[in-house]
Design a protein around this motif. Sequence first.
Motif, PDB file in Angstrom:
ATOM      1  N   GLU A   1       0.870  -1.186   0.000  1.00  0.00           N
ATOM      2  CA  GLU A   1       0.000   0.000   0.000  1.00  0.00           C
ATOM      3  C   GLU A   1       0.900   1.227   0.000  1.00  0.00           C
ATOM      4  OE1 GLU A   1      -3.279   0.209   2.820  1.00  0.00           O
ATOM      5  OE2 GLU A   1      -2.972  -1.921   3.222  1.00  0.00           O
TER       6      GLU A   1
ATOM      7  N   CYS B   1       3.739  11.718  -0.315  1.00  0.00           N
ATOM      8  CA  CYS B   1       3.584  12.895   0.543  1.00  0.00           C
ATOM      9  C   CYS B   1       4.666  13.923   0.206  1.00  0.00           C
ATOM     10  CB  CYS B   1       3.695  12.458   2.008  1.00  0.00           C
ATOM     11  SG  CYS B   1       3.659  13.827   3.169  1.00  0.00           S
TER      12      CYS B   1
ATOM     13  N   VAL C   1       1.371   5.602  -0.083  1.00  0.00           N
ATOM     14  CA  VAL C   1       0.938   6.995  -0.010  1.00  0.00           C
ATOM     15  C   VAL C   1       2.121   7.846  -0.450  1.00  0.00           C
ATOM     16  CG1 VAL C   1       0.599   8.859   1.679  1.00  0.00           C
ATOM     17  CG2 VAL C   1      -0.898   6.879   1.708  1.00  0.00           C
TER      18      VAL C   1
ATOM     19  N   SER D   1      -2.031  10.361  -8.810  1.00  0.00           N
ATOM     20  CA  SER D   1      -3.046   9.578  -8.113  1.00  0.00           C
ATOM     21  C   SER D   1      -3.771   8.638  -9.076  1.00  0.00           C
ATOM     22  CB  SER D   1      -4.033  10.528  -7.434  1.00  0.00           C
ATOM     23  OG  SER D   1      -4.780   9.829  -6.513  1.00  0.00           O
TER      24      SER D   1
ATOM     25  N   GLU E   1      -0.984  12.580   0.139  1.00  0.00           N
ATOM     26  CA  GLU E   1      -1.187  13.192   1.468  1.00  0.00           C
ATOM     27  C   GLU E   1      -0.200  14.356   1.590  1.00  0.00           C
ATOM     28  OE1 GLU E   1      -3.231  12.525   4.477  1.00  0.00           O
ATOM     29  OE2 GLU E   1      -2.279  14.506   4.502  1.00  0.00           O
TER      30      GLU E   1
ATOM     31  N   ARG F   1      -2.725   7.146  -2.912  1.00  0.00           N
ATOM     32  CA  ARG F   1      -3.271   8.297  -2.193  1.00  0.00           C
ATOM     33  C   ARG F   1      -2.197   9.358  -2.055  1.00  0.00           C
ATOM     34  NH1 ARG F   1      -4.241   9.366   3.329  1.00  0.00           N
ATOM     35  NH2 ARG F   1      -3.457   7.362   4.058  1.00  0.00           N
TER      36      ARG F   1
END
Length: 309
Positions: free
Chosen positions: A184, A188, A186, A199, A207, A205
């Motif tokens: 998984e 940032c 993310v 995305s 962030e 995701r």
Amino acid sequence: MTLSTRHLLGIKDLTAQDISLILQTAQEFKEVLQRPIKKVPSLRDVTIVNLFFENSTRTRISFELAEKRLSADTVNFTASGSSVSKGETLLDTVNNILSMKVDMVVMRHSASGAPHFLAKHIPAAIINAGDGINEHPTQALLDALSIKEKHGTLEGVKVAIIGDIMHSRVAQSNLYLLNKMGAEVVVCGPPTLIPKHLSEAFGVRVEYNLRKALEWCDVANVLRIQLERQNEVLFSSLREYNLAYGISRRLLDSLPKPITIMHPGPINRGVELDSDVANSDQSIILQQVENGVAVRMAALYLLSNRQNA
Ligand code: CP
């Protein structure tokens, strides 16, 4: 087993099986590297040229060591001090080197797509050692091996990729790899350093808040701010960047659980990582470097067609 590709130009072109095969082979080579004599004859009589048109410390030394551990014959080329400064083209440079009977080419270049261009024009197997802002496949593979060693698996591991995503070939290769292997992810960083399409392109995701990304993740892969690739000012100052996105010991200690800190190097200490974070027990930065040699041995070996020799 063999790879589904003749070159290693990017993680984009690899299957999950290819990635697993490289990581498994790298684990076997890690055992060789623990022995008193850290050398195997696997690539005896294979000639490899390392073409570095852009600066490197880790990747270049790591490839050279990997080649020596496999008993290959190696030649090193750097653009500075070569006839590139006299106007010679990339293709002419490489064809001249290949006429000296070279079997494999490891290439780093500041232009995205340079190794892909060469792969269309020369018969040797090519390994991309970093092309512009496109890919750095062996970095993503050594990152994956390091995560696997620390967390036992890639599947389901929560990885935050933090910092200058826009200019990072390491980020792009990691995104392809982690997606293919079921982690998984993310990303940032400041909005100006994260591409708008990311995305949708990778299903990850985004962030913008560092604390939230760190509270969520098991692993933070912290990227270098690539000042040499930024044509315009994308954040106000390094100090401002450090205040919003730098990882300090105090921030790390305030998280609900200990996380693993990674960085591909070279580190801008005091910008993206404070020294006491980079040097801490939570950091696996030097294990990443160590794993680079085994991963590059695996890639060279699997692309050499010597498995059945
Ligand atoms: N990680 C990495 O590619 O470092 P070098 O630029 O020193 O090779």
